[in-house]
Design an enzyme around this catalytic site. Sequence first.
Site, PDB file in Angstrom:
ATOM      1  N   CYS A   1     -53.113 -30.202   8.239  1.00 28.97           N
ATOM      2  CA  CYS A   1     -53.547 -29.691   6.935  1.00 28.97           C
ATOM      3  C   CYS A   1     -54.006 -30.846   6.044  1.00 28.97           C
ATOM      4  O   CYS A   1     -55.057 -31.413   6.272  1.00 28.97           O
ATOM      5  CB  CYS A   1     -52.436 -28.874   6.289  1.00 28.97           C
TER       6      CYS A   1
ATOM      7  N   HIS B   1     -51.269 -24.896  10.317  1.00 32.39           N
ATOM      8  CA  HIS B   1     -49.896 -25.392  10.463  1.00 32.39           C
ATOM      9  C   HIS B   1     -49.305 -24.942  11.805  1.00 32.39           C
ATOM     10  O   HIS B   1     -48.839 -23.814  11.925  1.00 32.39           O
ATOM     11  CB  HIS B   1     -49.022 -24.880   9.319  1.00 32.39           C
TER      12      HIS B   1
ATOM     13  N   GLU C   1     -46.557 -25.813  13.145  1.00 37.82           N
ATOM     14  CA  GLU C   1     -45.092 -25.770  13.098  1.00 37.82           C
ATOM     15  C   GLU C   1     -44.547 -24.443  12.593  1.00 37.82           C
ATOM     16  O   GLU C   1     -43.348 -24.161  12.738  1.00 37.82           O
ATOM     17  CB  GLU C   1     -44.573 -26.921  12.213  1.00 37.82           C
TER      18      GLU C   1
ATOM     19  N   SER D   1     -12.439 -30.473   5.793  1.00 36.20           N
ATOM     20  CA  SER D   1     -12.428 -29.162   5.146  1.00 36.20           C
ATOM     21  C   SER D   1     -12.296 -28.015   6.145  1.00 36.20           C
ATOM     22  O   SER D   1     -12.165 -26.865   5.748  1.00 36.20           O
ATOM     23  CB  SER D   1     -13.738 -28.977   4.373  1.00 36.20           C
ATOM     24  N   GLY D   2     -12.364 -28.339   7.434  1.00 34.60           N
ATOM     25  CA  GLY D   2     -12.419 -27.272   8.425  1.00 34.60           C
ATOM     26  C   GLY D   2     -13.841 -26.811   8.670  1.00 34.60           C
ATOM     27  O   GLY D   2     -14.098 -25.946   9.500  1.00 34.60           O
ATOM     28  N   GLY D   3     -14.805 -27.402   7.931  1.00 39.33           N
ATOM     29  CA  GLY D   3     -16.206 -27.049   8.087  1.00 39.33           C
ATOM     30  C   GLY D   3     -16.834 -27.722   9.297  1.00 39.33           C
ATOM     31  O   GLY D   3     -16.268 -28.638   9.893  1.00 39.33           O
ATOM     32  N   VAL D   4     -18.034 -27.272   9.641  1.00 32.22           N
ATOM     33  CA  VAL D   4     -18.725 -27.755  10.837  1.00 32.22           C
ATOM     34  C   VAL D   4     -19.023 -29.250  10.743  1.00 32.22           C
ATOM     35  O   VAL D   4     -18.684 -30.024  11.641  1.00 32.22           O
ATOM     36  CB  VAL D   4     -20.050 -26.977  11.045  1.00 32.22           C
ATOM     37  N   ASP D   5     -19.659 -29.662   9.650  1.00 34.77           N
ATOM     38  CA  ASP D   5     -20.146 -31.039   9.557  1.00 34.77           C
ATOM     39  C   ASP D   5     -19.010 -32.058   9.583  1.00 34.77           C
ATOM     40  O   ASP D   5     -19.058 -33.041  10.332  1.00 34.77           O
ATOM     41  CB  ASP D   5     -20.980 -31.213   8.278  1.00 34.77           C
TER      42      ASP D   5
END
Length: 511
Positions: free
Chosen positions: A79, A169, A171, A223-227
């Site tokens: 583009c 585009h 993508e 925190s128990g979170g994924v990351d």
Amino acid sequence: MTEKILILDFGSQYTQLIARTVREASVFCEIIPYNKEIVYEPGLKGIILGGSPFSVNEENAPVVDIKAMTEKVPVLGICYGAQLTAKLYDGRVDKSDKREYGRAIFSKLKEDTLLQNISATSQVWMSHADTIIKLPDGFELLGTTESIPVAAFKQNSNGAFPLYGLQFHPEVYHSTEGKTILKNFLVNICKCSQDWTAAHFITETVEKLKTQIGNKKVIMGLSGGVDSTVAATLIHRAIGENLFGIFVDNGVLRKNEFEDVLTIYNKLGLHVIGVDAKKHFYKKLEGKTDPEEKRKAIGGAFIEIFDQEAHKIEGVELLGQGTIYPDVIESLSVHGPSQTIKSHHNVGGLPDTMKLGLVEPLRSLFKDEVRKVGLELGIPHEMLFRHPFPGPGLGIRILGEVTEERVRLLQEADAIYINGLKKHNLYSTIWQAGTILLPVKSVGVMGDERTYEFTVALRAVTSVDGMTADWAHLPYDFLANISNEIINNVKGINRVVYDISSKPPATIEWE
């Protein structure tokens, strides 16, 4: 050295999508602002010039030295990148008679490496106000659409590396063969070996962490979170017992979450200190009804507890963080040196007095890639694929003042709802679900008794990235059963409603 594609960001909304598509092809890529100096490392295999809200004919339009790039690696302009290529090589780019946005049919005019295995005609996605009217001398037209004369082109061989341009585009999902075109550029033109996998990332990252950290101690707020869980597991692989995790029960977690998460951490071999600080948080939340005040109270209390626990561990020099790539990208100035989209505070407001260096093993990964790495590391599926959960937890799902009793009511109702979604195989079809306790009481009848109890709202949304969301069309029978189960089992709640607002105009959370 890891092979890499550089994506130059000119401020397009699609830049991250280009990166995601490249990563899906098992090729590592990095987004950098267009005005950052390019370092031509041995592993650099190619450069992609992205789109932009600017016109190439504007006085302040972003400009880069494309000719210098082609002396080092293959280049693909998308583009704005294609229009800039045409203009810099003395072609002609003018305003379109009308803004071209949406689906178009691309017609391939000749065979080429970039268009290998592409149909004679295929759907593409346009988003531009300018059009390439005339290609520069020494360039060859590869494809067109019904409305624009130049949709794909390349520079004829001049001894430099290949230079291509696409007006559309590739993508974007609506470009039906766009991923094939990008893969052709990556594999057939840039000669990428497609060896960037979760296993490869883990091996490489663990070695880097060993070098970066050495014998130093690292502390992490978990925190128990994924990351944070994936980041901690990677760091633990590198330094073992020199990683110290702190998991704080702030009193507004989901039912049994504190115990459940600590059990998983234990199975993963992580050294995590569990801190029951519920009473401290409830005290800080007393009398507060404004959502922002509650957020600040929870955040401030966490910093206090984390700081206290951190000082109990001697010799800590580094702080581990679960920062991921979108956080990093958003902190860059993508519209040039003067304008920053979002400032990312990757330490989450921890006090500067801690003076700790940062360890961020996931800062090159998107969320879905973090999950793939987590699976490769053996982290349980149910932890990796949990719905997003707000930092202030149930504190912002209790409208009005947060008390221990109201938390208990919400935890019970929410557990019934979430477990029901899982039992009926609906959980994985939803982006995020949760229960909200309303500061509203209403009259009800149970047996011969009149009740006057709280109302809860059930919320479930479908989304791709959380930026926009539609309310989930859950089966009526399911909602009826969940409503009955909550009312019959949670004393203090006698009414259940379902939230059917989308984002926008509503938000996913109520506060």
